[in-house]
Design a protein around this motif. Structure first.
Motif, PDB file in Angstrom:
ATOM      1  N   ALA A  42      -1.149  -5.751  -9.406  1.00 23.87           N
ATOM      2  CA  ALA A  42      -1.593  -4.353  -9.317  1.00 23.87           C
ATOM      3  C   ALA A  42      -3.026  -4.271  -8.788  1.00 23.87           C
ATOM      4  O   ALA A  42      -3.346  -3.408  -7.959  1.00 23.87           O
ATOM      5  N   ALA A  43      -3.893  -5.178  -9.252  1.00 26.06           N
ATOM      6  CA  ALA A  43      -5.283  -5.176  -8.781  1.00 26.06           C
ATOM      7  C   ALA A  43      -5.337  -5.478  -7.284  1.00 26.06           C
ATOM      8  O   ALA A  43      -6.086  -4.841  -6.532  1.00 26.06           O
ATOM      9  N   LEU A  44      -4.532  -6.447  -6.843  1.00 25.84           N
ATOM     10  CA  LEU A  44      -4.517  -6.788  -5.413  1.00 25.84           C
ATOM     11  C   LEU A  44      -4.186  -5.572  -4.559  1.00 25.84           C
ATOM     12  O   LEU A  44      -4.801  -5.352  -3.503  1.00 25.84           O
ATOM     13  N   GLN A  45      -3.232  -4.753  -5.010  1.00 28.26           N
ATOM     14  CA  GLN A  45      -2.862  -3.571  -4.221  1.00 28.26           C
ATOM     15  C   GLN A  45      -4.051  -2.639  -4.022  1.00 28.26           C
ATOM     16  O   GLN A  45      -4.197  -2.007  -2.972  1.00 28.26           O
ATOM     17  N   GLN A  46      -4.902  -2.534  -5.031  1.00 28.77           N
ATOM     18  CA  GLN A  46      -6.052  -1.632  -4.913  1.00 28.77           C
ATOM     19  C   GLN A  46      -7.061  -2.177  -3.899  1.00 28.77           C
ATOM     20  O   GLN A  46      -7.657  -1.421  -3.133  1.00 28.77           O
ATOM     21  N   TYR A  47      -7.256  -3.497  -3.890  1.00 29.35           N
ATOM     22  CA  TYR A  47      -8.153  -4.077  -2.875  1.00 29.35           C
ATOM     23  C   TYR A  47      -7.556  -3.946  -1.479  1.00 29.35           C
ATOM     24  O   TYR A  47      -8.279  -3.726  -0.492  1.00 29.35           O
TER      25      TYR A  47
END
Lengths: 299, 299
Positions: free
Chosen positions: A262-267
């Motif tokens: 999920a964090a990767l998607q935000q980056y």
């Protein structure tokens, strides 16, 4: 100055600071970079003078502080690679964030040439790099640690000796990047969520640093958002790379990592919308845009 | 002992510690709980003796340390609610994690009775509760702060005064719970990911606490996993509740919180598989089960 000689490859935000720490420790330090301005600046600030081919055979250690595995491999084994020019017994200290398997492969290829490879990713950021107070997550054969000791000591407050073979350092670095990347994005998520509830970013920083939600990522990155200062000490585009490495390794191990994903998607949303070169705290701009919020401006 | 009189409702893990801090500060402190064993124990350790109906009118403050909004409302306004029995001008210090709108509603209903409501969720955990060194995220009218001051001071190292109306404290608490909940689960994700790469949990704890991946959540919760000790100082089931509140508020504000949502799923998987009553670090067992890993056993 001791007679220990070291060359450092990569004089970017991390490498330049680390090179300075080597000089201050009294090591004769050659600095190389494709950016010749950085090389000249380093020579003016205590770096040793000399073309690599002239000094290669006399070096005790080579430190490689580049962006990723591809650049590490190019420095060592590319068309003009340094590995074949180094004397047997030279320590090769590889600091980029790479997959553990890549580190094991580099160690093996260096060993064929008699070079002593240390899998040595670092943690701490540019300020600690300049102070020589990094944490080094190191693994390699005992002879490599012995040969590289002056370099490792000069660059760090703490050398974690994680194993007798390459890979263990990069494994721990992957774990650290996983948490750091998640926690920078989570901080941005929480700060902007707070804004929807009337919590101003400055108040968030003041209060949460003294509560259970605190983290190194919050203390390090929240001030940038509060001050509207997105100069890229560490850029957004680091995270698609590093969390990508983490999730590739995780996939190979059949490890489910939904929070990291999920964090990767935000980056990726930050990078895809043109923020890749900004400070990684700019991931907050994705949240702000999605929620119609206005982040603090630089004063 | 001063002549200040306070009653505390809820003598669980947090409330019992806070009650002890009130006693040590010299306040005459009555403790009430549906668990009569806890009440008797508290009376034996310095708590004042007396049925609530006999002392209600003489109290300076009532502190409510229950699990959620429903219990807070029941204590104040339920069939045997305390609000109508308290004298006008009594401070009502409400410490549960609740939605900001609920806090505003309680403040309004208390004001109708002349009671001085403080929206006062706390951060710091059971150890700081017992020490009287919590952080209190407080909001309310100035008269309420004045009346409640001896209670707030006794329970805390720091009172953050976040606004003149209820809601601001609960907003900040929601932000804090969002980050804490995410970071406990992220720690579990990273620790178990590390195990797939040969990083032992004890090594993870030693190294990452000195790297950029560090957080309060890691320092507080990772030792439980390393020691295989899942006694519920803070239980898994806290997080479906608190992250549920956060995501309800976020939904109302049309705020997209994908990292928090991913973390919530992991706690739900923990609770749904029978771990709800264990220490919240038991969320690591979900990751371990999914990846075929064996976590450390208690020694």
């Amino acid at each position: 100055m001791s007679d220990y000689q070291v060359a450092i490859f990569g004089l970017g935000a991390m490498g330049y600071g680390m090179a300075g720490a080597l000089v201050r420790a009294g090591l004769k330090t050659y600095g190389y970079d494709i950016n010749t301005d950085a090389m000249t600046r380093f020579q003016n600030e205590g770096g040793a003078l000399g073309a690599f081919q002239d000094v290669a055979a006399t070096l005790d250690a080579a430190v490689i502080v580049v962006v990723n595995a591809a650049q590490t491999e190019a420095v060592l084994f590319g068309a003009d690679g340094i590995a074949v020019k180094l004397a047997k017994g030279t320590a090769v200290v590889a600091c980029a964030t790479v997959a553990p398997d890549f580190a094991r492969s580099m160690e093996a290829r260096c060993a064929e040439l008699g070079l002593l490879y240390i899998d040595a990713p670092v943690s701490g950021g540019t300020i600690k790099a300049g102070e020589g107070t990094l944490s080094i997550l190191a693994a390699g054969v005992p002879e490599a640690f012995e040969k590289a000791a002056p370099v490792l000591d000069a660059m760090s407050a703490k050398v974690f000796r994680l194993g007798d073979a390459a890979g263990a350092g990069s494994s721990m670095k992957a774990v650290n990047q996983m948490l750091t990347g998640v926690q920078i994005a989570a901080m941005a998520e929480a700060m902007t969520f707070g804004m929807t509830q009337g919590v101003e970013p400055a108040q968030f920083l003041e209060v949460i640093t003294q509560c259970a939600g605190n983290s190194w990522a919050l203390e390090s990155r929240a001030p940038s958002i509060v001050n509207g200062d997105y100069r890229p000490l560490s850029a957004v585009d680091i995270w698609p790379k590093d969390l990508g490495i983490v999730l590739d390794i995780a996939k190979s191990a059949k490890f489910s990592a939904p929070i990291t994903a999920a964090a990767l998607q935000q980056y990726l949303a930050a990078s895809g919308s043109g923020l890749g070169g900004e400070h990684d705290s700019a991931v907050a701009k994705v949240y702000a845009r999605n929620a119609g919020l206005t982040l603090p401006k630089q004063t």
